[in-house]
Design an enzyme around this catalytic site. Sequence first.
Site, PDB file in Angstrom:
ATOM      1  N   HIS A  75      62.943  72.317  51.161  1.00 56.53           N
ATOM      2  CA  HIS A  75      63.950  71.273  51.374  1.00 56.53           C
ATOM      3  C   HIS A  75      65.169  71.860  52.070  1.00 56.53           C
ATOM      4  CE1 HIS A  75      61.591  69.578  48.061  1.00 56.53           C
ATOM      5  NE2 HIS A  75      62.052  68.411  48.409  1.00 56.53           N
ATOM      6  N   LYS A 102      54.746  70.465  51.868  1.00 59.95           N
ATOM      7  CA  LYS A 102      55.777  69.428  51.890  1.00 59.95           C
ATOM      8  C   LYS A 102      57.050  70.050  52.468  1.00 59.95           C
ATOM      9  CE  LYS A 102      58.424  67.905  48.285  1.00 59.95           C
ATOM     10  NZ  LYS A 102      58.609  67.452  46.896  1.00 59.95           N
TER      11      LYS A 102
END
Length: 179
Positions: A75, A102
Amino acid sequence: LAKIVEASKIPLIGTNRRPDQGGKAQEEESNRVQLLREAVEAGFMYIDLASTTENLSTVVKELHGMGAKVIASYHDFENPLSYIQLEEKYWELIKTESDIIKIIGWANGVVDNIPYLAFNKKHPRNLFFGMGEAGVTSRIMAPLSGALYTYASLEDGKELAPGQVPLSRLREIYRSIDR
C-alpha cells in the site's frame, strides 16, 4: 477467531497490519504473525501479508504449509502508482510465491485509476486499485477489469480505508451494469 469462522458463510481473509501499512497492530512482529497463524488454524482461508512483513517469503511458505492461500500486499497511502511502479512492485512480490498480489496506491484524480485498471487486465486474478475519493472508480471497476475481488465497507460510515464504497451501493452499481 473460531467464532468468526463459524458465523461466516464465505471464505475469510485474515490480516494484522502495522500502522505503516494502514493497520493498528502495535505488537511485535513475531506476535503479529502468530495471530495470523492462529487465524489459519481457526479456518481463515486467506491471509493478507503486508510487503513489509519480516521474512515475507518464509512466512508465505509456512502459511501455505498450513493450508492457507496468501495475499502479498503493498500500500502507498500518499502517491498514485505509475504502470512502471506497479510492474516493479508486482515482480518483487511475485518472488514470494504468494497466491494473490495486491498493490494499492493513492489516486489524486480520475486519470490515476488508469494504470491500476490496466494492470488488473494484464495480471488478472490479483488486485490493483487506487485509494481515496478519486480512487473509487478503480475500486468499483477492479473486478470488471480482471481483479479477483474488491473491498467494500459493511455500511456507510464504516469504511476501513479511504474511498471504500458501502457494500449495498456496490451491489446496486454492479446490478445496474448487469442489466
